[in-house]
Design a protein around this motif. Structure first.
Motif, PDB file in Angstrom:
ATOM      1  N   THR A  27      34.606  -0.315 -54.421  1.00 31.42           N
ATOM      2  CA  THR A  27      33.310   0.244 -54.009  1.00 31.42           C
ATOM      3  C   THR A  27      33.203   1.711 -54.415  1.00 31.42           C
ATOM      4  N   PHE A  54      29.225  -4.350 -49.068  1.00 34.15           N
ATOM      5  CA  PHE A  54      29.136  -5.381 -48.034  1.00 34.15           C
ATOM      6  C   PHE A  54      30.456  -6.130 -47.885  1.00 34.15           C
ATOM      7  N   ILE A  68      32.844  -6.276 -44.542  1.00 39.04           N
ATOM      8  CA  ILE A  68      33.178  -7.555 -43.914  1.00 39.04           C
ATOM      9  C   ILE A  68      34.689  -7.806 -43.932  1.00 39.04           C
TER      10      ILE A  68
END
Length: 110
Positions: free
Chosen positions: A76, A62, A66
């Motif tokens: 990630t 997320f 963003i």
């Protein structure tokens, strides 16, 4: 741990396929119950670690979507690379413990 569980499962399959006295069956059943308890603990710890890495992965995903920064995208990817083996190992633990339950129930009936 994987090697230990595989070896114990092979031992229990061989034990179940041969004839034994009642005393041997009772003794093996109590040993099996202790092993199941140890493996349940291992399974719980790996579940918590797997869930933690899944949460870290989702949070970093997320953030990467963003903020759109390369560093967070790399983080990630690292969480994903670590999450996949944890899921695989937890899957193995879960199935192995389930198989040990089945063997224990068969020993109870004998």
């Amino acid at each position: 741990m994987t090697k230990q569980i595989r070896e114990y499962l092979m031992f229990m399959r061989e034990f179940m396929s041969s004839g034994h006295t009642n005393d041997e069956l009772i003794a093996q059943r109590s040993l099996l119950l202790k092993r199941i308890q140890f493996y349940q603990h291992e399974r719980l710890i790996h579940l918590l670690v797997t869930l933690a890495f899944a949460l870290f992965f989702l949070l970093s995903l997320f953030m990467a979507l963003i903020l759109k920064q390369l560093g967070i995208l790399v983080l990630t990817g690292l969480f994903l690379v670590l999450l996949v083996p944890y899921i695989k190992h937890y899957y193995f633990l879960e199935n192995s413990v389930q198989e040990l339950y089945t063997i224990y129930y068969k020993l109870e009936k004998l």
